[in-house]
Design an enzyme around this catalytic site. Structure first.
Site, PDB file in Angstrom:
ATOM      1  N   HIS A  30       1.021   5.134   1.195  1.00 26.59           N
ATOM      2  CA  HIS A  30       0.432   6.134   2.077  1.00 26.59           C
ATOM      3  C   HIS A  30       0.436   7.499   1.393  1.00 26.59           C
ATOM      4  O   HIS A  30       1.455   7.891   0.825  1.00 26.59           O
ATOM      5  CB  HIS A  30       1.264   6.289   3.360  1.00 26.59           C
ATOM      6  CG  HIS A  30       1.267   5.094   4.250  1.00 26.59           C
ATOM      7  ND1 HIS A  30       0.433   4.978   5.338  1.00 26.59           N
ATOM      8  CD2 HIS A  30       2.013   3.955   4.223  1.00 26.59           C
ATOM      9  CE1 HIS A  30       0.664   3.827   5.949  1.00 26.59           C
ATOM     10  NE2 HIS A  30       1.617   3.176   5.288  1.00 26.59           N
TER      11      HIS A  30
ATOM     12  N   HIS B 232       0.841  -1.196   0.000  1.00 25.68           N
ATOM     13  CA  HIS B 232       0.000   0.000   0.000  1.00 25.68           C
ATOM     14  C   HIS B 232       0.875   1.246   0.000  1.00 25.68           C
ATOM     15  O   HIS B 232       1.986   1.226   0.513  1.00 25.68           O
ATOM     16  CB  HIS B 232      -0.973   0.010   1.188  1.00 25.68           C
ATOM     17  CG  HIS B 232      -0.342  -0.165   2.537  1.00 25.68           C
ATOM     18  ND1 HIS B 232       0.115  -1.388   2.999  1.00 25.68           N
ATOM     19  CD2 HIS B 232      -0.083   0.723   3.524  1.00 25.68           C
ATOM     20  CE1 HIS B 232       0.615  -1.235   4.215  1.00 25.68           C
ATOM     21  NE2 HIS B 232       0.513   0.043   4.563  1.00 25.68           N
TER      22      HIS B 232
END
Ligand SMILES: [Zn+2]
Length: 137
Positions: free
Chosen positions: A100, A98
């Site tokens: 951020h 992922h």
């Protein structure tokens, strides 16, 4: 395999989804460093970006400005950091790739400062606002 983000992607776990296309999802971070802190991820499970193809990594990062623009528009942040952690020693908490996006407001901040526990109502309202900004382009 029990992966929190795979569960979010498969709708088995609740999250505030702000962006979705056929192969990516973006959600609000439940423990934001700053208001509007969001995560962009591929739907396909990989632990680290080094497990992904170059093309898949490029596609993932191509979604980052799309989501960041909407966060900026919705929050009025004047800057943002992008963070992408690989491995526990690098502060990766959920082992599903992922990116951020951490909006910044006026003051300079370190990348990983103390996280907040977000208020669910605030998170829901902000998610809706960002989502609308993405739709309106
Ligand atoms: Zn996963």
């Amino acid at each position: 395999m029990d992966c929190l983000f795979c569960n979010v992607i498969n709708k088995k776990e609740d999250a505030y989804v702000i962006f979705e296309d056929e192969s990516h999802v973006a959600i609000m971070d439940k423990y934001p460093i700053q208001k509007g802190h969001s995560l962009v991820m591929p739907k396909m499970h990989h632990e680290k970006i080094t497990d992904m193809t170059d093309v898949a990594v490029a596609k993932l990062f191509s979604k980052v400005p799309v989501v960041a623009r909407a966060i900026i528009a919705a929050t009025g942040a004047d800057g943002f950091n992008i963070g992408q952690n690989n491995g526990r020693s690098a502060n990766q908490i959920i082992p599903h790739v992922h990116v951020h996006i951490i909006p910044r407001y006026g003051q300079a901040g370190n990348l990983w400062t103390k996280r907040m526990i977000s208020n669910e109502d605030d998170l829901a309202a902000l998610a809706k606002k960002i989502k609308n900004k993405i739709k309106s382009g």
